[in-house]
Write a protein that holds these residues in place. Structure first.
Motif, PDB file in Angstrom:
ATOM      1  N   LEU A   1       0.788  -1.255  -0.162  1.00 46.07           N
ATOM      2  CA  LEU A   1       0.094  -0.052   0.050  1.00 46.07           C
ATOM      3  C   LEU A   1       0.760   1.187  -0.040  1.00 46.07           C
ATOM      4  O   LEU A   1       0.652   2.340  -0.573  1.00 46.07           O
TER       5      LEU A   1
ATOM      6  N   VAL B   1      -3.606  -3.749  -5.698  1.00 47.47           N
ATOM      7  CA  VAL B   1      -4.223  -2.505  -4.726  1.00 47.47           C
ATOM      8  C   VAL B   1      -5.506  -3.255  -4.203  1.00 47.47           C
ATOM      9  O   VAL B   1      -5.790  -3.219  -2.892  1.00 47.47           O
TER      10      VAL B   1
ATOM     11  N   LEU C   1      -5.729  -3.459  -0.284  1.00 50.19           N
ATOM     12  CA  LEU C   1      -6.749  -2.585   0.500  1.00 50.19           C
ATOM     13  C   LEU C   1      -7.824  -3.499   1.144  1.00 50.19           C
ATOM     14  O   LEU C   1      -8.301  -3.265   2.453  1.00 50.19           O
TER      15      LEU C   1
END
Length: 655
Positions: free
Chosen positions: A204, A269, A273
């Motif tokens: 991240l 991603v 997440l």
């Protein structure tokens, strides 16, 4: 003697994987007319391999005898340009060109001030996270020598090559590939450190970077959860925020892509997440899931026919943690769904014979000729030949010819008749064939479309009582259908030497909302089908199971310890079940038509006589009359409680 820097360069070169097309472009630029300048703009999200590619370009250029300058600070460009102005064929490589801001001023200085000072044969490569400014493409002077190079995740073969370099095998290799999602940074990091919070946070930090506010973080979480994110979805999922501003912000992220139906994040991603939010704030993850799914379910139930499959796909995607093994969600496929045509017959039967065997192909031929409206075919763009087909007949009362031609449909019909028969206007459907010529009974783009088509018809169908699936007995789908709660096994068949299993789901007992609640619970609690010994989806039993369980409750009325496993409990205390029974008997007792039947049930089970003969004597009835009253009473009691269980009908109005 080899220097430290030379050693690092050697290891970098040995560890470089993939990017064949990008390397071909650079070599072409180096070897063409030396008087022609060239500008390459390499762009992509963090960790996608821009820096590694620039180092590889530098090695190739040096090997070609070109003077090379590699910079990681755009502010050093003026000095580098001055030093290269008298060189022949210099190669200038500038990394992180937009690292500090939007990069507009850096771009302007590069284009308008610095690059024009280089000799005509210079090659310039700049790398940044964002795509190039439109001026590079719209200006005729630059556009002919300018090449935009968008770095995508590594292809599967390139990932395999990278994992070979790390010497990974077995489950560890599979886990790293899954975690990395084709992102070189994530793959290399995952290969060197264990999965966990440190890995997720490192990804991240490298790929996403700083997040301006809590609202922006929520927008990212929504985007990570949904297949495609629109401004409308943000407005529904984050009602207290400025959806327009958040959508614009997402559009400007280098790790967010634009598709036909909205925005979607790079897969690495999305994965990071989701993992981070499930660990950091499980309640917010649940709330995000609930808000996103509620909006998508509403959209699916109200979608026009031309948008229905996309809407169902979006709903299904929210459950990918449970269904990831059986859906591929391939954005790049070019398959389209088409109605069956008579001219497709031979191609469909050829697929059936090759994948299902001649016996099953004969059954498929029957449905092609008998109910062509139940057949859907799938074709690639520009190709008239079907590559996959779905046969899903919807039936009310099957004909003798249908039952004779297809043993699977005959087994389904027997199950319907022996459990909860169809009521007037109801029908049942059978996912009889779902066949992909290229990947028989394995996850694929066409299998996604077929499963989504069936889900769409189940969520929108009126008066669907039963849904059946016919699949190979062994192999991938045997586990997948059970894990998804697609039904319970009701028959095992052998057709043409091929072992098949028929799965059944009663959609009057288990509604679409029930199924979504079940899958949400399993996914959000991270439970799988094995967590409870292959637990059944339907906590509510079939009518036959319900009647049997009710009699067990009555027989053990005074021994609640024997009722712990009763299908009627569904997590409720025994006292609640007893209260429901008492209430229903009270309704019967208040109805002159059923009063005597209620007395027979109460005297036999609730009062506690030792035998049925004693109950008949207590009621002052001949034993044959008592038995008739008891049977009628049990039937009436079961009807009331069944309606209450299935439809929430008030017992006072159920008789």
């Amino acid at each position: 003697m080899t220097t430290f820097a030379e050693h690092v360069q050697t290891v970098r070169a040995e560890s470089f994987a993939g990017r064949a097309a990008e390397m071909r472009l650079f070599r072409t630029v180096l070897t063409r007319d030396p008087a022609l300048p060239a500008v390459l703009h390499v762009h992509g999200p963090g960790g996608i391999g821009k820096t590694a590619l620039l180092h590889r370009y530098a090695s190739v250029a040096r090997a070609a005898g070109r003077p090379v300058t590699l910079l990681d600070n755009p502010e050093d460009v003026p000095a580098a340009v001055a030093a290269a102005s008298d060189a022949t064929g210099p190669v200038l490589l500038v990394d992180a060109v937009d690292a500090t801001d939007r990069g507009d001023s850096v771009w302007l200085r590069l284009r308008d001030t610095h690059l024009p000072r280089l000799p005509a044969g210079a090659v310039v490569v700049v790398a940044g996270r964002r795509p190039p400014d439109a001026d590079w493409l719209s200006d005729p002077g630059w556009s002919r020598i300018f090449h935009a190079v968008a770095l995508a995740p590594l292809a599967p073969a390139e990932v395999e090559s990278l994992l070979d370099m790390h010497g990974l095998t077995g489950e560890r290799r599979t886990a790293v590939a899954d975690l990395g999602c084709g992102n070189p940074f994530a793959l290399n990091l995952a290969a060197r450190m264990p999965a966990g919070r440190d890995l997720t946070r490192a990804v991240l930090a490298r790929v996403v970077g700083d997040i301006p506010s809590a609202a922006h973080r929520r927008a990212l979480d929504v985007c990570a959860h949904a297949y495609d994110t629109t401004e409308e979805l943000l407005r529904a999922a984050i009602p207290d925020a400025d959806a327009t501003a958040l959508f614009d912000w997402l559009c400007d992220r280098p790790f967010i892509h634009s598709g036909d139906d909205g925005l979607y994040p790079a897969e690495v991603v999305r994965r990071a997440l989701g993992d981070e939010l499930r660990w950091r704030d499980p309640d917010t993850y649940r709330a995000t899931h609930a808000a996103v799914k509620a909006h998508l379910l509403h959209r699916a139930r109200t979608a026009s026919d031309d948008r229905l499959l996309a809407a169902i796909r979006d709903v299904t995607f929210t459950q990918r943690l449970l269904m990831s093994r059986s859906f591929v969600f391939d954005r790049g496929h070019d398959l389209r769904e088409h109605p069956y045509r008579a001219s497709d017959r031979e191609a469909v039967l050829a697929i059936a014979r090759a994948t299902e065997g001649s016996g099953s192909a004969a059954v498929a031929a029957f449905w092609l000729d008998h109910r062509p409206d139940a057949v859907t075919v799938y074709r690639a763009a520009g190709d008239e030949s079907p590559t996959a087909f779905l046969i899903r007949p919807r039936l009310t009362t099957p004909t003798a010819a249908e039952l004779s031609a297809d043993p699977a449909v005959a087994a389904a019909w027997r199950h319907v008749q022996h459990t909860t028969p169809l009521r007037p206007g109801e029908h049942f459907a059978v996912m009889r064939f779902a066949v992909d010529a290229r990947q028989p009974w394995r996850p694929s783009a066409s299998m996604d479309l077929m499963q989504i088509r069936c889900a769409a018809e189940m969520i929108r169908a009126r008066n669907l009582a039963w849904h059946f699936i016919v699949a190979p007995t062994s192999g991938f789908w045997a586990e997948a259908f059970t894990a998804h709660g697609s039904g319970t096994e009701i028959a095992a068949l052998t057709i043409g030497g091929r072992d098949l299993t028929v799965y059944a789901a009663d959609w009057r007992v288990r509604t679409s909302d029930d199924w979504h609640s079940w899958t949400d619970d399993r996914m959000l609690s991270r439970r799988t089908v094995d967590d409870a010994g292959r637990e059944q989806l339907v906590a509510r039993p079939t009518r036959l199971e319900f009647d049997t369980a009710l009699r067990d409750v009555l027989r053990h009325w005074r021994r609640p310890d024997l009722l712990a496993d009763s299908p009627l409990l569904r997590g409720r205390p025994v006292a609640v079940i007893k209260e429901n029974v008492e209430g229903a008997l009270g309704v019967l007792a208040g109805d002159p038509r059923h009063h005597k039947f209620s007395r027979a049930v109460r005297a036999t089970y609730l009062i506690g006589v030792p035998t049925q003969e004693a109950a008949a004597e207590r009621l002052g009835l001949p034993f044959s009359t008592y038995r008739r009253h008891l049977g009628r009473g049990l039937s009436a009691l079961a009807d009331i409680l069944w309606k209450q269980e299935m439809y929430g009908v008030d017992p006072a109005g159920a008789s």
